[in-house]
Write an enzyme that holds these catalytic residues in place. Structure first.
Site, mmCIF file in Angstrom:
data_model
loop_
_atom_site.group_PDB
_atom_site.id
_atom_site.type_symbol
_atom_site.label_atom_id
_atom_site.label_comp_id
_atom_site.label_asym_id
_atom_site.label_seq_id
_atom_site.Cartn_x
_atom_site.Cartn_y
_atom_site.Cartn_z
ATOM 1 C CE LYS A 1 -3.739 -2.213 2.575
ATOM 2 N NZ LYS A 1 -4.842 -2.494 1.677
ATOM 3 N NE ARG B 1 -7.147 -9.695 -6.227
ATOM 4 C CZ ARG B 1 -8.310 -9.219 -5.821
ATOM 5 N NH1 ARG B 1 -9.355 -9.282 -6.624
ATOM 6 N NH2 ARG B 1 -8.465 -8.668 -4.638
HETATM 7 P P1 ADP Z 1 -7.871 -4.195 2.026
HETATM 8 O O1 ADP Z 1 -6.660 -4.211 1.167
HETATM 9 O O2 ADP Z 1 -7.688 -4.925 3.304
HETATM 10 O O3 ADP Z 1 -9.131 -4.561 1.291
HETATM 11 P P2 ADP Z 1 -8.522 -1.376 1.793
HETATM 12 O O4 ADP Z 1 -7.496 -0.340 1.941
HETATM 13 O O5 ADP Z 1 -8.975 -1.718 0.393
HETATM 14 O O6 ADP Z 1 -8.030 -2.692 2.526
HETATM 15 O O7 ADP Z 1 -9.809 -1.003 2.648
HETATM 16 C C1 ADP Z 1 -10.885 -1.904 2.847
HETATM 17 C C2 ADP Z 1 -12.090 -1.176 3.408
HETATM 18 O O8 ADP Z 1 -11.750 -0.523 4.645
HETATM 19 C C3 ADP Z 1 -12.621 -0.058 2.530
HETATM 20 O O9 ADP Z 1 -13.500 -0.533 1.541
HETATM 21 C C4 ADP Z 1 -13.321 0.821 3.560
HETATM 22 O O10 ADP Z 1 -14.554 0.246 3.917
HETATM 23 C C5 ADP Z 1 -12.411 0.717 4.763
HETATM 24 N N1 ADP Z 1 -11.393 1.828 4.794
HETATM 25 C C6 ADP Z 1 -10.160 1.808 4.244
HETATM 26 N N2 ADP Z 1 -9.505 2.987 4.434
HETATM 27 C C7 ADP Z 1 -10.346 3.780 5.127
HETATM 28 C C8 ADP Z 1 -10.264 5.124 5.652
HETATM 29 N N3 ADP Z 1 -9.170 5.880 5.500
HETATM 30 N N4 ADP Z 1 -11.338 5.605 6.318
HETATM 31 C C9 ADP Z 1 -12.449 4.849 6.508
HETATM 32 N N5 ADP Z 1 -12.582 3.584 6.058
HETATM 33 C C10 ADP Z 1 -11.556 3.035 5.379
#
Ligand code: ADP
Length: 495
Positions: free
Chosen positions: A115, A291
């Protein structure tokens, strides 16, 4: 490309094989002992056993998969999602063996797989990022000023995290130091990488992601957005395309930014750029999934494009046959992930036997699944039974069609997320489009399900019919049966 091996199982393996077949490409399935009788094994032209059920002894054995691919003279390997799909070392090893990896380069995966390095790459292209720390946080004292500036609550995220894991919310300044320390040690043990960073916790966020497609000739397009805000445990359960709240202008803006993210890592193939959107519709880049996504069908429904075929064409070195201007959104599509989970018990996995399994049919209904009636849902993998997808000329038609399809779908032997999905479809917040990722916390409680259990009379009638047919094994086949679940042994492979 005459023959491809699908390094995956279940619905996605089958879905890929179907597109390959339409292209005149023969297919090789791989399987574990638990999946010996799976439809994906029967559907393929050839199939090879990888090993025992646990994925570490089967679907994650990259070297063994490549060995089989060479022996069977396979031209390409499609990784699907989960398992080895975002493993750059595997992609590289496939290419080194002289086989085409149907996906991006190992380098692109490496940049986007972490990330922090993904944010770094995106920053160079002026992609909006959630306010937070610039790099990994080692010393809590450094982070405190930034957190005060962006305001609490904040989110600590593991750079190598995924599948909703490795995130923790910190409400107050006093808790920050301790939480950073535990986040680092948790990240080390869970992901083998202790790098964590801090982001502003977006209060009422919506998850909006953009599908991109890039060829090896420098053409890059986006195929509009999907909204995946209905989640439990930070994991998607209902998705739709397009989003109910995105204007044409915002769509074009997000699409252009998504293409820039793809450009930032020299992306090839199909990928997804995930954004988080706040109440004012400001959007921020979260990560890129390198992907095919679980929820790709909703994009296929509204664009008429078969994403797997496009992936294969790109991997063969062909140019995209359309430009951005050729792409148009037609209608609306909704996907429900039908998980073997009990929404009444905090969405705990509820695996068991598919004693009755009757899919819905009819106009605008697509079911992507990898099981047939009588099969067990194995404990070793993700508990997703199928993806129920509907299409309509507009959102309302797709929504009403989803309710109808859920009522027509008969699954007996275990609990599923369908009852919950029907509740969502009928909820005012979903109907109006006024919802965020906290839908479950804000609007759902198990008691509310009892009001919307239509269809249960049919299920009860089916059970009686089975009992009358003298099938003793069906004695206790109630829809919620099996919840005494073997959850301790659960090995999830979430995507
Ligand atoms: P992963 O790689 O574990 O899927 P993500 O970064 O894609 O993690 O985030 C997954 C979910 O977490 C998002 O869809 C959202 O619901 C929540 N989320 C992520 N970042 C934030 C943030 N900065 N504030 C609020 N919710 C968040």
């Amino acid at each position: 490309m005459n023959k491809i091996l699908i390094a995956n199982r279940g619905e996605i393996a089958l879905r890929i094989m179907k597109s390959a077949k339409e292209m005149g490409i023969s297919t090789v399935a791989v399987y574990s002992e638990a999946d010996r009788n799976s439809p994906h094994v029967k559907y393929a032209d050839e199939a090879v056993l990888l090993g025992p059920a646990p994925s570490s002894q089967s679907y994650l054995l990259g070297d063994k998969i490549i060995e089989f691919a060479l022996k069977l003279k396979v031209d390409g390997i499609h990784p699907g999602y989960g398992f080895l799909s975002e493993n750059g070392a595997f992609a590289q090893a496939v290419e080194d063996a002289g086989i085409t990896f149907i996906g991006p380069s190992a380098d692109s995966m490496k940049i986007m797989g972490d990330k922090l390095s993904a944010k770094e790459a995106a920053k160079a292209f002026n992609i909006p990022l959630v306010p937070g720390t610039e790099g990994a946080v080692e010393n809590p004292a450094e982070a405190i000023d930034i957190c005060k500036e962006i305001g609490f609550p904040v989110l600590i995220k593991a750079s190598a995290g995924g599948g909703g894991k490795g995130m923790r919310i910190v409400e107050k300044e006093e808790e920050l130091e301790e939480q950073i320390h535990s986040a680092i040690s948790e990240a080390k043990s869970a992901f083998g990488n202790g790098a964590v960073f801090i982001e502003k916790y977006v209060a009422s966020p919506r998850h909006i992601e953009v599908q991109v497609l890039c060829d090896t000739h420098g053409n890059m397009v986006h195929l509009f957005e999907r909204e995946c805000s209905v989640q439990r445990r930070h994991q998607k359960v209902i998705e739709e395309a397009p989003s109910a709240i995105i204007s044409e202008q915002l769509r074009a803006e997000m699409g252009a930014k998504a293409v820039d993210v793809a450009r930032a890592c020299d992306y090839i193939g199909a990928g997804t750029v995930e954004f988080i959107m706040d109440e004012q519709h400001n959007f921020y880049f979260m990560e890129m999934n390198t992907r095919l996504q679980v929820e790709h069908p909703v994009t296929e429904m509204i664009t008429g494009i078969d994403l797997v075929k496009e992936q294969i064409r790109v991997a063969r070195g062909e140019k995209l046959s359309f430009s951005q201007d050729d792409l148009k959104i037609q209608g609306h599509s909704i996907e429900v992930r039908v998980y073997a989970e009990n929404a009444r018990e905090n969405f705990m996995p509820d695996i068991g036997n598919l004693r009755v399994y009757k899919r819905p049919h009819g106009v605008g209904v697509r079911v992507d699944d990898g099981f047939v009636e009588g099969m067990d849902i194995p404990i070793y993998y993700d508990p997703m039974i199928s993806k129920l997808v509907t299409y309509g000329k507009d959102r309302e038609e797709a929504r009403l069609r989803m309710i109808r399809a859920i009522e027509d779908y008969k699954i007996v032997g275990l609990s599923t997320t369908m009852e919950f999905a029907k509740f969502v479809m009928e909820h005012e917040a979903f109907i109006s489009g006024n919802f965020d990722t906290h839908f479950v916390n804000k609007h759902f409680s198990p008691e509310l399900l009892d009001k919307t259990t239509a269809g249960n009379e049919d299920i009860a009638a089916m059970i009686v019919a089975h009992l009358l047919a003298g099938n003793k094994e069906n004695k206790a086949a109630m829809p919620s049966e099996g919840k005494a679940a073997k959850t301790s042994k659960w090995k999830a492979n979430r995507v």
